[in-house]
Design an enzyme around this catalytic site. Structure first.
Site, PDB file in Angstrom:
ATOM      1  N   GLU A  94      35.877  50.247  44.830  1.00 49.53           N
ATOM      2  CA  GLU A  94      36.254  48.910  44.790  1.00 49.53           C
ATOM      3  C   GLU A  94      36.842  48.386  43.582  1.00 49.53           C
ATOM      4  O   GLU A  94      36.308  49.256  42.649  1.00 49.53           O
ATOM      5  CB  GLU A  94      35.023  48.060  45.120  1.00 49.53           C
ATOM      6  N   ASP A  95      37.408  47.354  43.324  1.00 48.90           N
ATOM      7  CA  ASP A  95      37.915  46.956  42.109  1.00 48.90           C
ATOM      8  C   ASP A  95      36.793  46.352  41.178  1.00 48.90           C
ATOM      9  O   ASP A  95      36.661  46.537  40.057  1.00 48.90           O
ATOM     10  CB  ASP A  95      38.977  46.028  42.029  1.00 48.90           C
ATOM     11  N   ASP A  98      31.662  41.164  42.464  1.00 48.59           N
ATOM     12  CA  ASP A  98      31.573  39.590  42.272  1.00 48.59           C
ATOM     13  C   ASP A  98      30.388  39.042  42.537  1.00 48.59           C
ATOM     14  O   ASP A  98      29.335  39.338  42.346  1.00 48.59           O
ATOM     15  CB  ASP A  98      32.855  39.011  42.337  1.00 48.59           C
ATOM     16  N   PHE A 147      37.483  35.424  34.442  1.00 52.07           N
ATOM     17  CA  PHE A 147      38.267  35.893  35.498  1.00 52.07           C
ATOM     18  C   PHE A 147      39.471  36.821  34.713  1.00 52.07           C
ATOM     19  O   PHE A 147      39.959  36.736  33.852  1.00 52.07           O
ATOM     20  CB  PHE A 147      39.307  34.776  35.927  1.00 52.07           C
ATOM     21  N   ARG A 160      48.793  42.889  38.913  1.00 51.55           N
ATOM     22  CA  ARG A 160      48.290  44.151  39.200  1.00 51.55           C
ATOM     23  C   ARG A 160      48.721  45.513  38.384  1.00 51.55           C
ATOM     24  O   ARG A 160      47.931  46.326  38.216  1.00 51.55           O
ATOM     25  CB  ARG A 160      48.268  44.524  40.832  1.00 51.55           C
TER      26      ARG A 160
HETATM   27  P1  IMP Z   1      32.761  39.636  46.142  1.00 48.43           P
HETATM   28  O1  IMP Z   1      32.855  39.746  47.660  1.00 48.43           O
HETATM   29  O2  IMP Z   1      32.542  38.034  45.810  1.00 48.43           O
HETATM   30  O3  IMP Z   1      31.983  40.519  45.340  1.00 48.43           O
HETATM   31  O4  IMP Z   1      34.449  39.696  45.809  1.00 48.43           O
HETATM   32  C1  IMP Z   1      35.134  40.710  45.659  1.00 48.43           C
HETATM   33  C2  IMP Z   1      36.366  40.276  45.602  1.00 48.43           C
HETATM   34  O5  IMP Z   1      36.832  39.223  44.720  1.00 48.43           O
HETATM   35  C3  IMP Z   1      37.272  41.625  44.516  1.00 48.43           C
HETATM   36  O6  IMP Z   1      37.578  42.698  45.261  1.00 48.43           O
HETATM   37  C4  IMP Z   1      38.314  40.675  44.239  1.00 48.43           C
HETATM   38  O7  IMP Z   1      39.455  40.752  44.756  1.00 48.43           O
HETATM   39  C5  IMP Z   1      38.091  39.282  43.851  1.00 48.43           C
HETATM   40  N1  IMP Z   1      37.600  38.997  42.448  1.00 48.43           N
HETATM   41  C6  IMP Z   1      36.273  38.768  41.920  1.00 48.43           C
HETATM   42  N2  IMP Z   1      36.562  38.331  40.604  1.00 48.43           N
HETATM   43  C7  IMP Z   1      38.033  38.677  40.412  1.00 48.43           C
HETATM   44  C8  IMP Z   1      38.534  38.526  39.015  1.00 48.43           C
HETATM   45  O8  IMP Z   1      37.883  38.208  37.997  1.00 48.43           O
HETATM   46  N3  IMP Z   1      39.767  38.706  39.092  1.00 48.43           N
HETATM   47  C9  IMP Z   1      40.432  39.191  40.247  1.00 48.43           C
HETATM   48  N4  IMP Z   1      39.770  39.331  41.538  1.00 48.43           N
HETATM   49  C10 IMP Z   1      38.661  39.089  41.421  1.00 48.43           C
END
Ligand code: IMP
Length: 169
Positions: A94-95, A98, A147, A160
């Protein structure tokens, strides 16, 4: 828009080499099925895969998560797996973690397919934002609650392709 470097290209590539060594060791050079979560993790996952010397199979998933409760489940699958993961060592790549929502539900879905093992590897971890009980087994970098963009992460689908990770001021 002011862009400030948070993690340089060199730091990213160095850390990926370390992670690759760690992963090879932990898996005892057994075969891994990497499940790359599109679009964000594609850049990281490919660099990581190239640094692992044992056998790596690659598959892709594209998902979006619902925030509300849904009787049909909490993941909206835009692209599902193309291979069977029964008895495989699965590594989700995963990237960023969050709130943890995406991985929380994805983990459940993949566990229902009975892999031999299931671990999570993330490029970035924003611990402060966590709402769901999920933690990654491999974290390249812990970052503050900012962010971020670059190296796969987007702002409105842009940035990206930056080779480094930056934040917006
Ligand atoms: P989660 O499900 O809330 O953990 O969100 C994960 C997804 O939110 C990631 O795969 C990203 O696509 C997006 N995301 C969360 N924080 C950032 C950020 O700081 N920059 C860009 N994308 C983010």
């Amino acid at each position: 828009m002011q862009i400030k470097t948070l993690i340089s290209q060199e730091e990213i590539q160095e850390r990926i080499k370390e992670l690759a060594r760690q992963i090879e060791k932990d898996y005892n050079s057994e075969e891994i099925v990497m499940i790359v979560i599109l679009n964000g993790a594609a850049f990281f996952a490919m660099d990581l895969a190239k640094n692992i010397t044992s056998s790596v199979l690659v598959d892709f998933m594209k998902i979006s998560s619902y925030s509300g409760t849904q009787s049909t489940g909490n993941l909206k699958m835009k692209l599902d797996l193309s291979q069977d993961i029964l008895d495989k060592n699965v590594l989700i790549v995963e990237d960023i973690v969050d709130t943890g929502r995406t991985l929380y539900y994805l983990k459940d879905y993949l566990l229902s397919k009975n892999p031999k093992s299931l671990k999570i590897c993330t490029l970035l971890n924003k611990e402060e934002r966590r709402e769901f009980d999920i933690s990654a087994d491999y974290v390249a970098f812990d970052i503050p609650n900012k962010f971020v963009i670059g190296y796969g992460l987007d702002y409105d689908e842009k940035y990206r392709n930056l080779p480094y990770i930056a934040y917006v001021e």
